[in-house]
Enzyme design. Structure first.
Site, PDB file in Angstrom:
ATOM      1  N   GLU A 209       1.030  -1.830  -0.295  1.00 27.56           N
ATOM      2  CA  GLU A 209      -0.094  -0.432  -0.291  1.00 27.56           C
ATOM      3  C   GLU A 209       0.638   1.077  -0.065  1.00 27.56           C
ATOM      4  O   GLU A 209       1.020   2.061   1.202  1.00 27.56           O
ATOM      5  CB  GLU A 209      -1.491   0.442   1.823  1.00 27.56           C
ATOM      6  CG  GLU A 209      -2.650  -0.984   1.035  1.00 27.56           C
ATOM      7  CD  GLU A 209      -3.232  -1.061   1.826  1.00 27.56           C
ATOM      8  OE1 GLU A 209      -3.506  -0.149   2.578  1.00 27.56           O
ATOM      9  OE2 GLU A 209      -4.261  -1.233   1.650  1.00 27.56           O
ATOM     10  N   GLU A 397      -5.901  -7.897  -0.004  1.00 29.45           N
ATOM     11  CA  GLU A 397      -6.439  -7.924   1.398  1.00 29.45           C
ATOM     12  C   GLU A 397      -8.214  -7.563   1.207  1.00 29.45           C
ATOM     13  O   GLU A 397      -8.155  -7.191  -0.279  1.00 29.45           O
ATOM     14  CB  GLU A 397      -5.835  -6.402   2.118  1.00 29.45           C
ATOM     15  CG  GLU A 397      -5.309  -7.047   3.081  1.00 29.45           C
ATOM     16  CD  GLU A 397      -4.741  -5.290   3.981  1.00 29.45           C
ATOM     17  OE1 GLU A 397      -5.201  -4.832   4.338  1.00 29.45           O
ATOM     18  OE2 GLU A 397      -3.515  -5.805   3.820  1.00 29.45           O
TER      19      GLU A 397
HETATM   20  C1  NOJ Z   1      -4.962  -1.761   4.811  1.00 30.37           C
HETATM   21  C2  NOJ Z   1      -4.029  -2.032   5.634  1.00 30.37           C
HETATM   22  O1  NOJ Z   1      -2.607  -2.891   4.616  1.00 30.37           O
HETATM   23  C3  NOJ Z   1      -3.805  -3.230   6.873  1.00 30.37           C
HETATM   24  O2  NOJ Z   1      -3.291  -2.661   8.206  1.00 30.37           O
HETATM   25  C4  NOJ Z   1      -4.688  -2.416   7.709  1.00 30.37           C
HETATM   26  O3  NOJ Z   1      -4.972  -2.797   8.663  1.00 30.37           O
HETATM   27  C5  NOJ Z   1      -6.148  -2.364   6.827  1.00 30.37           C
HETATM   28  N1  NOJ Z   1      -6.208  -1.571   5.164  1.00 30.37           N
HETATM   29  C6  NOJ Z   1      -7.601  -2.637   7.758  1.00 30.37           C
HETATM   30  O4  NOJ Z   1      -7.728  -0.889   7.475  1.00 30.37           O
END
Ligand code: NOJ
Length: 491
Positions: A209, A397
């Protein structure tokens, strides 16, 4: 509406069927076979390809704890979370879910779910306490133990090299990602880890990200290191992050076992057409390129789009052609983290699209930012495949926060999370059915954990963690996901 023979008989009166009138037994049989047929059709429609990789995900600073053990030095998140007012209730990752000591039990949670794969991240400052230079011999021990445990239990590891926990020393020395030195230090660390662990890990993600850690950490200042840089310095930071990715791809390629696969996990803007017609679909494709110009598009296309350079103007990043070549080093797969939709419409303008903001009444999950748009799981991978020909795509994710209060029997009945997942997975299934080459899905997250600036208030886990006792309890969503995996379909 399709009417069964029996229903038809009921409607028009059995006598009208004359010689073909069904006896009671025949009608029962016919009805059963219709039901069977219906459910067979339904099952077929909602099935994922054979061998689809179902997984779950976590990240080092969010779950490990053990913040000062075995030679680990502070990361920017240790520093930031300890500054007053930066996280809800002053939460830190000092202990978190104590995964560092409880990893064996956590692998058993995965096994009980039936996941085939697990995505985790490696803490840079465990491996290189000085960020660069001399590796800490104990640094990789934990990961070796975790990997052995996963492999012993038949779970395939996918490892992320950077999930936001930059060694603090590199922030102090270089200004972190503001400096090209950090891009180089990252490649050095990535190559070292790949050399040591690629006998156990086949898939490496460089960076998780860009769109979150650079924007929130260096522009908006609500994540570590908490900076609000002016535009020119900020755009240069973006550039150094993608450069770090490209240098790491090359370093891993040079040092890892042959056949090791390299990719990234990006939270791109997921552009969904407001209405699924040709003109809006085309607009959403162009929006995908433009709204992700600073990260995914330059990685894929080896250049910044004209629109990005025009928009940044005198504050555009400084770079060389060699940088662009490095940044766009070929990848083996692409991971996309998908939570929310960005709606796009064709607007007849020169750029060809407009973003449609969410109205105030737009639904969201427990986290305010987590707006619900299941079709993002269709359009995200579909556009990445269509625009750039990526043929090995993972949803690295997807998941959601929910209020998660245990009921009297101790179980969390998170029907909202199940609703969210079922709808998103329906669109993922639709994408695989349309031939989009999605190979796997990692649900965020295996268990509740440190949700960055939100601390422990927003829970994303399939397992409820009672922090004082560290007890993990599967939520209703864990039961749901287990069934999805077992059946390889939306249930
Ligand atoms: C993206 C992130 O990579 C992760 O670390 C985070 O906890 C989740 N989204 C939820 O916000």
């Amino acid at each position: 509406m399709k009417v069964s023979r029996r229903d038809f008989a009921k409607i028009i009166g059995a006598g009208a069927l004359g010689a073909t009138t069904l006896t009671g037994a025949e009608a029962k049989e016919s009805n059963e076979s219709n039901l069977e047929k219906d459910s067979a059709i339904q099952t077929k429609k909602r099935t994922f390809p054979n061998g689809f990789l179902w997984g779950s995900a976590t990240a080092s600073y969010q779950v490990e704890g053990a913040f000062n053990e075995d030679g680990r030095t502070p990361s920017i998140w240790d520093t930031f979370s300890k500054m007053p007012g930066k996280t809800v209730n002053g939460a830190t990752g000092d202990v978190s879910t104590d995964h560092y000591h409880r990893y064996q039990g956590d692998v058993q949670l995965m096994k009980a779910l039936g996941v085939k794969t697990y995505r985790f991240s490696i803490s840079w400052s465990r491996v290189f306490p000085d960020g660069t230079g001399k590796p800490n011999p104990k640094g990789l021990d934990f990961y070796n133990k975790l990997l052995d445990e996963l492999l012993k239990n038949g779970i395939q590891p996918f490892a992320t090299l950077y999930h936001w926990d930059l060694p603090q020393i590199l922030q102090d020395k270089n200004g972190g990602w503001e400096s090209r030195d950090t891009s180089e230090a990252f490649a050095n660390y990535a190559g070292y880890v790949a050399e040591k662990l690629s006998d156990k890990i086949n898939h490496f993600f460089t960076i998780n990200e860009f769109g979150a850690f650079v924007e929130l950490g260096y522009r908006i200042g609500i994540h570590a290191p908490g900076l609000k840089l002016p535009a020119g310095r900020f755009n240069q930071t973006r550039h150094h992050a993608v450069l770090g990715h490209g240098l790491a791809v090359q370093a891993i390629r040079a040092k890892a076992k042959k056949g090791t696969k390299i990719g990234l996990a990006e939270n791109m803007a997921i552009c969904c057409p407001v209405i699924e017609t040709a003109e809006h679909i085309k607009a959403a494709e162009e929006a995908t390129r433009q709204l992700n110009a600073q990260y995914m598009t330059v990685i894929q296309e080896g250049k910044y789009t004209d629109l990005y350079l025009a928009n940044t103007g005198k504050d555009a990043p400084k770079y060389t052609d060699a940088d662009l070549k490095t940044i766009s080093s070929p990848l083996d797969f692409v991971g996309i983290n998908i939570y929310t939709p960005t709606y796009i419409r064709a607007d007849g303008s020169k750029q060809g699209f407009a973003v449609v903001p969410h109205p105030a009444s737009y639904p969201h999950m427990a986290s305010q930012w987590l707006t619900v748009g299941p079709e993002a799981l269709y359009w995200g991978p579909r556009n990445v495949n269509k625009l750039w020909g990526e043929d090995e795509i993972y949803i690295t994710e997807n998941g959601c926060s929910s209020s998660d209060i245990p009921a009297a029997d101790g179980k969390v009945y998170d029907t909202d999370r199940v609703m969210y997942l079922r709808n998103y997975l329906s669109h993922l299934q639709r994408a695989t059915e349309d031939g989009v080459p999605i190979k796997g899905y990692f649900l965020w997250s295996l268990m509740d954990n440190f949700e960055w600036a939100d601390g422990y208030t927003n829970r994303f886990g399939l397992h409820y963690v009672d922090y004082p006792t560290q007890k993990r309890t599967p939520k209703l969503s864990a039961d749901f996901y287990k069934e999805v995996i077992k059946e390889n379909r939306v249930v």
